[in-house]
Design a protein around this motif. Structure first.
Motif, PDB file in Angstrom:
ATOM      1  N   ARG A 167       0.824  -1.203   0.000  1.00  0.00           N
ATOM      2  CA  ARG A 167       0.000   0.000   0.000  1.00  0.00           C
ATOM      3  C   ARG A 167       0.865   1.263   0.000  1.00  0.00           C
ATOM      4  NH1 ARG A 167      -2.875  -1.466   3.658  1.00  0.00           N
ATOM      5  NH2 ARG A 167      -4.735  -2.049   2.470  1.00  0.00           N
ATOM      6  N   THR A 168       0.571   2.146  -0.937  1.00  0.00           N
ATOM      7  CA  THR A 168       1.187   3.471  -0.985  1.00  0.00           C
ATOM      8  C   THR A 168       0.070   4.488  -1.172  1.00  0.00           C
ATOM      9  OG1 THR A 168       3.182   2.550  -2.027  1.00  0.00           O
ATOM     10  CG2 THR A 168       2.861   4.940  -2.150  1.00  0.00           C
ATOM     11  N   PRO A 169      -0.264   5.277  -0.143  1.00  0.00           N
ATOM     12  CA  PRO A 169      -1.420   6.176  -0.233  1.00  0.00           C
ATOM     13  C   PRO A 169      -1.199   7.338  -1.198  1.00  0.00           C
ATOM     14  CG  PRO A 169      -0.211   6.569   1.806  1.00  0.00           C
ATOM     15  CD  PRO A 169       0.416   5.364   1.156  1.00  0.00           C
ATOM     16  N   VAL A 170      -2.305   7.802  -1.777  1.00  0.00           N
ATOM     17  CA  VAL A 170      -2.283   8.998  -2.618  1.00  0.00           C
ATOM     18  C   VAL A 170      -3.334   9.959  -2.096  1.00  0.00           C
ATOM     19  CG1 VAL A 170      -1.465   7.828  -4.686  1.00  0.00           C
ATOM     20  CG2 VAL A 170      -3.898   7.944  -4.259  1.00  0.00           C
ATOM     21  N   PRO A 171      -3.089  11.265  -2.167  1.00  0.00           N
ATOM     22  CA  PRO A 171      -4.081  12.241  -1.702  1.00  0.00           C
ATOM     23  C   PRO A 171      -5.239  12.360  -2.688  1.00  0.00           C
ATOM     24  CG  PRO A 171      -2.182  13.361  -2.633  1.00  0.00           C
ATOM     25  CD  PRO A 171      -1.834  11.905  -2.607  1.00  0.00           C
ATOM     26  N   PHE A 172      -6.326  12.971  -2.218  1.00  0.00           N
ATOM     27  CA  PHE A 172      -7.523  13.101  -3.042  1.00  0.00           C
ATOM     28  C   PHE A 172      -7.238  13.847  -4.339  1.00  0.00           C
ATOM     29  CE2 PHE A 172     -11.387  15.304  -4.370  1.00  0.00           C
ATOM     30  CZ  PHE A 172     -12.292  14.247  -4.427  1.00  0.00           C
ATOM     31  N   VAL A 173      -6.362  14.831  -4.280  1.00  0.00           N
ATOM     32  CA  VAL A 173      -6.106  15.649  -5.471  1.00  0.00           C
ATOM     33  C   VAL A 173      -5.480  14.835  -6.596  1.00  0.00           C
ATOM     34  CG1 VAL A 173      -5.906  17.817  -4.199  1.00  0.00           C
ATOM     35  CG2 VAL A 173      -3.876  16.386  -4.524  1.00  0.00           C
ATOM     36  N   GLN A 174      -4.942  13.666  -6.287  1.00  0.00           N
ATOM     37  CA  GLN A 174      -4.352  12.819  -7.316  1.00  0.00           C
ATOM     38  C   GLN A 174      -5.312  11.750  -7.827  1.00  0.00           C
ATOM     39  OE1 GLN A 174      -0.493  11.271  -6.204  1.00  0.00           O
ATOM     40  NE2 GLN A 174       0.240  13.260  -5.487  1.00  0.00           N
ATOM     41  N   LEU A 175      -6.561  11.809  -7.371  1.00  0.00           N
ATOM     42  CA  LEU A 175      -7.571  10.888  -7.876  1.00  0.00           C
ATOM     43  C   LEU A 175      -8.308  11.552  -9.029  1.00  0.00           C
ATOM     44  CD1 LEU A 175      -9.092   9.589  -4.506  1.00  0.00           C
ATOM     45  CD2 LEU A 175      -7.297   8.528  -5.885  1.00  0.00           C
ATOM     46  N   PRO A 176      -8.445  10.886 -10.164  1.00  0.00           N
ATOM     47  CA  PRO A 176      -9.148  11.509 -11.293  1.00  0.00           C
ATOM     48  C   PRO A 176     -10.637  11.675 -10.994  1.00  0.00           C
ATOM     49  CG  PRO A 176      -8.698   9.199 -11.748  1.00  0.00           C
ATOM     50  CD  PRO A 176      -7.988   9.517 -10.465  1.00  0.00           C
ATOM     51  N   LYS A 177     -11.226  12.681 -11.591  1.00  0.00           N
ATOM     52  CA  LYS A 177     -12.639  12.966 -11.363  1.00  0.00           C
ATOM     53  C   LYS A 177     -13.520  11.793 -11.766  1.00  0.00           C
ATOM     54  CE  LYS A 177     -15.938  15.847 -10.180  1.00  0.00           C
ATOM     55  NZ  LYS A 177     -16.094  16.246  -8.760  1.00  0.00           N
ATOM     56  N   ASN A 178     -13.139  11.110 -12.853  1.00  0.00           N
ATOM     57  CA  ASN A 178     -13.967   9.992 -13.302  1.00  0.00           C
ATOM     58  C   ASN A 178     -13.976   8.845 -12.292  1.00  0.00           C
ATOM     59  OD1 ASN A 178     -11.732   8.060 -14.048  1.00  0.00           O
ATOM     60  ND2 ASN A 178     -11.245   9.667 -15.504  1.00  0.00           N
ATOM     61  N   LEU A 179     -12.894   8.673 -11.531  1.00  0.00           N
ATOM     62  CA  LEU A 179     -12.847   7.630 -10.507  1.00  0.00           C
ATOM     63  C   LEU A 179     -13.785   7.980  -9.359  1.00  0.00           C
ATOM     64  CD1 LEU A 179     -11.336   4.991  -9.601  1.00  0.00           C
ATOM     65  CD2 LEU A 179      -9.772   6.492  -8.347  1.00  0.00           C
ATOM     66  N   VAL A 180     -13.757   9.235  -8.938  1.00  0.00           N
ATOM     67  CA  VAL A 180     -14.639   9.704  -7.867  1.00  0.00           C
ATOM     68  C   VAL A 180     -16.101   9.581  -8.295  1.00  0.00           C
ATOM     69  CG1 VAL A 180     -15.315  11.711  -6.492  1.00  0.00           C
ATOM     70  CG2 VAL A 180     -12.890  11.254  -6.931  1.00  0.00           C
ATOM     71  N   ASN A 181     -16.403   9.985  -9.517  1.00  0.00           N
ATOM     72  CA  ASN A 181     -17.779   9.917 -10.015  1.00  0.00           C
ATOM     73  C   ASN A 181     -18.265   8.473 -10.097  1.00  0.00           C
ATOM     74  OD1 ASN A 181     -17.803  12.693 -10.279  1.00  0.00           O
ATOM     75  ND2 ASN A 181     -17.374  12.671 -12.473  1.00  0.00           N
ATOM     76  N   ALA A 182     -17.376   7.584 -10.518  1.00  0.00           N
ATOM     77  CA  ALA A 182     -17.753   6.177 -10.614  1.00  0.00           C
ATOM     78  C   ALA A 182     -18.096   5.612  -9.245  1.00  0.00           C
ATOM     79  CB  ALA A 182     -16.616   5.371 -11.252  1.00  0.00           C
ATOM     80  N   LEU A 183     -17.330   5.970  -8.239  1.00  0.00           N
ATOM     81  CA  LEU A 183     -17.587   5.475  -6.891  1.00  0.00           C
ATOM     82  C   LEU A 183     -18.888   6.036  -6.332  1.00  0.00           C
ATOM     83  CD1 LEU A 183     -16.662   3.901  -4.399  1.00  0.00           C
ATOM     84  CD2 LEU A 183     -15.428   5.952  -3.658  1.00  0.00           C
ATOM     85  N   VAL A 184     -19.084   7.328  -6.444  1.00  0.00           N
ATOM     86  CA  VAL A 184     -20.286   7.956  -5.897  1.00  0.00           C
ATOM     87  C   VAL A 184     -21.539   7.407  -6.569  1.00  0.00           C
ATOM     88  CG1 VAL A 184     -21.543  10.143  -5.704  1.00  0.00           C
ATOM     89  CG2 VAL A 184     -19.110  10.048  -5.144  1.00  0.00           C
ATOM     90  N   SER A 185     -21.526   7.324  -7.880  1.00  0.00           N
ATOM     91  CA  SER A 185     -22.725   6.887  -8.601  1.00  0.00           C
ATOM     92  C   SER A 185     -23.051   5.422  -8.333  1.00  0.00           C
ATOM     93  CB  SER A 185     -22.546   7.113 -10.100  1.00  0.00           C
ATOM     94  OG  SER A 185     -21.433   6.374 -10.585  1.00  0.00           O
TER      95      SER A 185
END
Length: 782
Positions: free
Chosen positions: A85-103
């Motif tokens: 595991r190597t964490p990444v901050p939210f700003v490095q997550l693409p918008k499409n990944l966030v949208n896919a999770l929320v939807s």
């Protein structure tokens, strides 16, 4: 008159049934609400099981892998036990990944406070048939702080209550973006892909921010059950799950219907990049680095006195390796060694060599080699630990067994076969090994490190673990001592006659009279430049006699050679055992104007928060003057113009090989730029070396068998120019093809007021134009 009748109030019957119902309804409702609140409070107090403290909520205990980073910002590998595991901050997550999770998982994520009331009510009414009620925050709480419940219904209810309480606490402690990033970083995507960064790298070979919409949909789809929706094992099922995610994204208006239809029609295009300790880029280097870091950890504790954990504390190790040059180096080793091995097998068929792969010098040598290998094997130690007798253990080595072995001709470099363990030992002994290291001489930064041909099957690191005789690559140290102490010039001449150092001198019990490799003496006067280019032993013997072995050993020590180097004349011909690591460091001083810089692999170490724990301080020392260093470079440039390295200037060739029934094509190196170098070949062709230099890169290559009795019969294929030099040639061709690497193709810098004459154009020299003999180019120079 009639008597007035008094109106009496009409008594109404009490609606006792309905009134009591309403009364008791509200009483029971209030009790129910209070009971639920009380149960939640009990959970919060910890009466229903351990709950995370405020401190744990603030710093969730997550195992983090140590990350090894190249100088060009590429992750070379990681060190971890169970969690890669190597964490990444939210700003490095693409918008499409966030949208896919929320939807897909929590459409009201940004509107609730950890618990989705509408989702919970829907789940209760429809018994979960229309979706669950678990929010992203609840799922995170389950990953971080709760354990898997038992099959008991009551336990599952208690578990859910605890998840709700923790979810609310998380919402108070973190922002929505932080919670989402934590969830992506915590989830196990399978195949050692712990967290979104590992998942993006392992399944698609890229960083999270580079994921496409359809790739994000694959990973979000796996969140439901990464074991079930595994793209490597259940491709079609995972693709259907991906398409469900894309449908949800369209339903939530994150993508259009047209985009959804187009994306659903695509293949998943998985680009599997396993992150294993035995696979990937720079495996030998990473294993060396692991030992280095464990040593560093022992000497550098945390501020509280405890020790860092290489596998859990999420350290970031910044190395000097360049991933592009490392890839070039590994490609060069694979390309040449595959073809060299084919020639070795051809020359060692049972009819040509009944003792293959060995060519023993003394009777009993092969038996001793096999006995030593058998007793040092893992099988021997395991069976011995189990209490087996030696007779039983030896018998087990003769029993055929199914096994997977290394094979150059397979795409995976493996094949399944049936061999006895004893035959498998002999099989692996037949493979030639290789080592290569490349370093920037001005900084000591190691740019490439290849310790062998395949780490999974050959784990001995020949860069730093293996020390072998260096042959003629040691001669420059003799020449450097002579030029430094006697102020000789590359243009000075000595006679090529038999030369003996008498018995008793330097402790020699007998006279020492070395022969030239071709066994002939020309009788001509040869310049030092010509003599080194053609590796004339008689000239080297004269030089070590003039300065004495002690002076040569002293220079070798100052150049970083630490092994046993006896003060005897024979060292002039390369009898000492030295590893590639030290040889590259030593030659680096010639290219760095006489300044030795100890090779360095790690420039900085940081903790998981980015705090710098270590920064490298270069270790340097002046060994030679600039004039002497430049004279040595000039001498070694002659090797690639009129000596054993001349083939680097060739345009390649085609040669019919009847034994292969095909035309073998030689590597068209065609180097035009200045190159300094030296080949080396040891007794019986057991070791082949090439040390090559351009102004900002020094590279050493060694090739040989695991045992000295595994070698080519003749010098044609057994010399350093045939075994090792081609790897350097392929490597440098690849480096020069990538202009961004900035590998120098210019002249070596000449010092101002150069006091040593290096212009030999006007020197009258009988042996000046001794060309490399034609048969010297008949080796396996692909």
């Amino acid at each position: 008159m009639a008597k007035a009748v008094k109106n009496k109030p009409v008594k109404r019957k009490k609606n006792s049934g309905f009134g009591k119902f309403i009364k008791w309804f509200w009483i029971l409702f209030a009790i129910g609400i209070l009971s639920i609140l009380f149960v939640f409070q009990l959970a919060a107090w910890g009466f229903l099981g351990e709950m995370p403290t405020f401190e744990r909520l603030e710093n969730p205990q997550t195992n983090l892998a140590t990350e090894v980073i190249s100088v060009d910002g590429i992750t070379l590998g990681k060190y971890y036990l169970d969690d890669n595991r190597t964490p990444v901050p939210f700003v490095q997550l693409p918008k499409n990944l966030v949208n896919a999770l929320v939807s897909t998982e929590d459409i009201r994520y940004y509107g609730h406070s950890g618990i989705d009331a509408w989702g919970t009510l829907r789940a209760l009414v429809f018994l979960g048939q229309r979706g669950g009620a678990s929010t992203i925050t609840q799922q995170l709480s389950k990953l971080l702080f709760t354990v898997r419940p038992s099959d008991s219904t009551w336990d599952r209810i208690i578990q859910k209550i605890k998840e709700w309480v923790i979810a609310i606490r998380l919402e108070r402690q973190y922002t929505k973006d932080e919670i989402m990033a934590m969830y992506f970083n915590q989830y196990d995507f399978g195949n050692n892909a712990d967290g979104i960064r590992s998942a993006a790298k392992i399944y698609f070979g890229k960083e999270p921010q580079d994921l496409k919409i359809e790739e994000s949909a694959v990973l979000v789809g796996m969140l439901q059950n990464s074991s079930l929706y595994n793209p490597l094992r259940r491709e079609e099922l995972t693709r259907k799950r991906r398409n469900t995610v894309l449908s949800q994204m369209a339903k939530a208006d994150f993508i259009t219907e047209k985009e959804k239809d187009s994306l659903q029609a695509t293949k998943m295009d998985i680009n599997y990049n396993p992150e294993s300790h035995r696979e990937g880029l720079a495996t030998y280097f990473r294993m060396y680095l692991q030992k280095y870091l464990n040593g560093w950890i022992q000497k550098h504790p945390k501020p509280d006195g405890t020790k860092y954990n290489l596998y859990l504390d999420g350290l970031k190790v910044y190395t000097t390796l360049d991933s592009r040059m490392q890839a070039n180096a590994e490609k060069a080793v694979r390309e040449h060694m595959k073809r060299l091995q084919a020639e070795f097998f051809h020359q060692n068929t049972p009819d040509r060599n009944p003792t293959a792969p060995f060519i023993a010098e003394e009777p009993g040598d092969i038996d001793r080699i096999m006995e030593r290998a058998m007793k040092s094997s893992k099988r021997w130690h395991v069976l011995k630990a189990q209490g087996k007798s030696e007779k039983e253990i030896r018998a087990s080595f003769k029993e055929p067994a199914e096994m997977t072995v290394f094979d150059w001709n397979s795409e995976t470099h493996e094949k399944d076969t049936i061999l006895t363990p004893l035959d498998s030992i002999r099989y692996y002994k037949s493979f030639l090994r290789a080592a290569m290291m490349s370093m920037e001489p001005q900084t000591g930064h190691v740019k490439a490190w290849v310790g062998g041909i395949d780490y999974k099957h050959f784990q001995y690191d020949n860069v730093i673990q293996g020390a072998r005789q260096v042959g003629s690559t040691f001669k420059p140290f003799v020449y450097a001592a002579a030029i430094d102490q006697l102020r000789l010039s590359p243009c000075d001449s000595l006679p090529d006659n038999q030369y003996c150092i008498e018995a008793g001198k330097y402790g020699n019990p007998e006279p020492w009279c070395p022969k030239n490799s071709v066994g002939k003496y020309t009788g001509k006067m040869l310049t030092l430049k010509n003599a080194l280019a053609n590796s004339v032993n008689t000239i080297t013997a004269q030089l070590i006699d003039k300065v004495g072995p002690a002076a040569v050993v002293s220079i070798a020590r100052n150049l970083g050679l630490t092994g046993d180097i006896p003060e005897v004349p024979s060292i002039a011909l390369g009898t000492p055992d030295v590893n590639v690591y030290e040889m590259v460091g030593a030659y680096g001083a010639f290219a760095n104007q006489g300044v030795y810089v100890k090779p360095v692999m790690v420039t900085r170490i940081e903790d998981k928060n980015g705090t710098v724990l270590f920064e490298y301080v270069p270790e340097t020392r002046d060994v030679l003057s600039k004039d002497v260093a430049y004279a040595m470079v000039n001498l070694m440039e002659g090797v690639t113009h009129g000596g054993s390295g001349t083939r680097l200037r060739t345009t390649g060739y085609e040669k019919w090989r009847p034994e292969y029934k095909e035309i073998i094509t030689g590597y068209p190196y065609e180097f035009k730029n200045p190159i300094a170098g030296k080949t080396g070949t040891t007794q019986n062709q057991s070791d082949g070396w090439f040390m090559g230099m351009v102004p900002n890169l020094v590279t050493g290559v060694w090739v040989g068998g695991e045992d000295r009795d595994v070698h080519f019969r003749t010098i044609t294929y057994g010399q350093g120019a045939s075994m090792a030099l081609p790897i350097w040639g392929v490597y440098m061709k690849e480096n020069y093809a990538d202009k961004e690497l900035g590998i120098s193709d210019g002249e070596f810098p000449e010092p101002e007021n150069m006091s040593i004459n290096v212009d030999c154009s006007k020197v009258e020299e009988n042996g000046k134009d001794n060309p490399v003999k034609e048969n010297d180019l008949d080796g396996l120079d692909f």
